[in-house]
Design a protein around this motif. Structure first.
Motif, PDB file in Angstrom:
ATOM      1  N   GLN A 282       0.851  -1.190   0.000  1.00 18.15           N
ATOM      2  CA  GLN A 282       0.000   0.000   0.000  1.00 18.15           C
ATOM      3  C   GLN A 282       0.885   1.237   0.000  1.00 18.15           C
ATOM      4  O   GLN A 282       1.342   1.692   1.050  1.00 18.15           O
ATOM      5  CB  GLN A 282      -0.911   0.010   1.223  1.00 18.15           C
ATOM      6  CG  GLN A 282      -1.823  -1.195   1.319  1.00 18.15           C
ATOM      7  CD  GLN A 282      -2.659  -1.167   2.585  1.00 18.15           C
ATOM      8  OE1 GLN A 282      -3.514  -0.296   2.760  1.00 18.15           O
ATOM      9  NE2 GLN A 282      -2.413  -2.109   3.476  1.00 18.15           N
ATOM     10  N   ILE A 285       1.230   4.776   2.725  1.00 21.34           N
ATOM     11  CA  ILE A 285       0.630   4.706   4.065  1.00 21.34           C
ATOM     12  C   ILE A 285       1.693   4.880   5.157  1.00 21.34           C
ATOM     13  O   ILE A 285       1.362   5.108   6.317  1.00 21.34           O
ATOM     14  CB  ILE A 285      -0.132   3.392   4.294  1.00 21.34           C
ATOM     15  CG1 ILE A 285       0.819   2.192   4.300  1.00 21.34           C
ATOM     16  CG2 ILE A 285      -1.229   3.215   3.263  1.00 21.34           C
ATOM     17  CD1 ILE A 285       0.169   0.920   4.795  1.00 21.34           C
ATOM     18  N   GLU A 287       4.494   6.675   7.404  1.00 17.59           N
ATOM     19  CA  GLU A 287       4.626   8.042   7.911  1.00 17.59           C
ATOM     20  C   GLU A 287       6.006   8.234   8.537  1.00 17.59           C
ATOM     21  O   GLU A 287       6.614   7.289   9.043  1.00 17.59           O
ATOM     22  CB  GLU A 287       3.560   8.318   8.970  1.00 17.59           C
ATOM     23  CG  GLU A 287       2.135   8.184   8.466  1.00 17.59           C
ATOM     24  CD  GLU A 287       1.099   8.343   9.574  1.00 17.59           C
ATOM     25  OE1 GLU A 287       0.093   9.025   9.347  1.00 17.59           O
ATOM     26  OE2 GLU A 287       1.329   7.800  10.669  1.00 17.59           O
TER      27      GLU A 287
END
Length: 298
Positions: A282, A285, A287
């Motif tokens: 993904q 996503i 951080e």
């Protein structure tokens, strides 16, 4: 959504215990020995062994020219190994490069499927109070110093460096070239330990391994622990599941945890990231992990 992970054998940094957790909204609501009186749905994973997800370092992360290369690298080197947080670096040769190179590294990680913590990599001669102030201002919790000889350390004004650390005690880490022979490497590590210990500078004693789970002491010193790599009340529900050895309960807990063949499931923030070798990539996503206080627990 709430559920209970019930009585699962768990290994955290060499310590083995049976663990039960109440999970709500992808966070750990509480940790207890059992929840017999609760009526929430239960997830029984006792045939397996659980561990926290791994934090790994890769200070030589490539400059990816194509997304396919980026995806393949992160999948193979990190996700399939149960790693959901990466420690990686940006480097500078001159102080004037600091902001540009930091932003370039941040931009390169915008599509990261896992969280990341940025550190600086530089030569010993660049260390100065001005550099420390830049690191503090940008919340960079560690600096990896490239070393080739003990004399590199002796030229640094450690007293000024120590004063500049006030309020944000970032950690100093040695980075020694693999081309240096074993004898000189041992001598250099010993000099590093003596000088930084005598100067009272926060540091790790030895170079860390790349692309392997980082030790607990390093995670504590840099400030990643307890934010990542553990199970705690209020923390995210992230974990690895391993096949439990059929013959006996493992006493040497860490010896098998990093074997890719035994890792069957990685859950990151409540979502499946890898299952039986199949990765669910993904992009974006991940951080950046901002460390407000390095070494809080040391």
């Amino acid at each position: 959504m709430a559920y209970i992970i019930d009585e699962v054998p768990c290994i955290e940094y060499g310590r083995r215990r049976n663990l039960s957790m109440l999970v709500k909204n992808n966070e750990i609501e509480s940790i207890n020995s059992n929840y017999k009186r609760y009526s929430f749905p239960r997830m029984n994973i006792s045939p397996f062994i659980m561990s926290p997800v791994h934090v790994m370092a890769d200070l030589d992360l490539p400059d990816f020219l194509e997304f396919t290369h980026f995806k393949a690298y992160f999948t193979t080197e990190f996700i399939k190994r149960g790693c959901t947080t990466l420690v990686t670096s940006f480097s500078v040769d001159y102080l004037s490069q600091f902001a540009v190179n930091l932003n370039r590294r941040r931009t390169s990680l915008l599509s990261s499927p896992i969280d990341y913590c940025l550190v600086l990599r530089c030569k010993a001669g660049l260390l100065s109070p001005e550099l420390i102030r830049l690191l503090k201002r940008n919340k960079i919790p560690a600096v990896f110093i490239e070393l080739s000889m003990a004399e590199d350390l002796e030229k640094i004004a450690w007293g000024w460096i120590k004063q500049a650390l006030y309020g944000y005690p970032l950690i100093f880490c040695p980075l020694i070239s693999s081309e240096i022979d074993k004898r000189d490497r041992t001598k250099l590590v010993k000099a590093w330990q003596e000088i930084l210990r005598n100067e009272g500078i926060p540091h790790i004693d030895s170079p860390i391994s790349s692309k392997k789970p980082l030790p607990l002491q390093f995670l504590k010193k840099i400030g990643i622990y307890p934010l990542k790599g553990n199970f705690r009340v209020g923390g995210e529900i992230s974990y690895n599941l391993y096949k439990s050895p059929a013959s006996e309960i493992v006493d040497d807990c860490q010896s098998f945890l990093y074997d890719n063949h035994m890792l069957i499931l990685t859950v990151n923030k409540g979502k499946v990231l890898m299952s039986n070798g199949k990765c669910f990539f993904q992009p974006g996503i991940g951080e950046e992990l901002v460390i407000k206080t390095p070494g809080y627990l040391t």
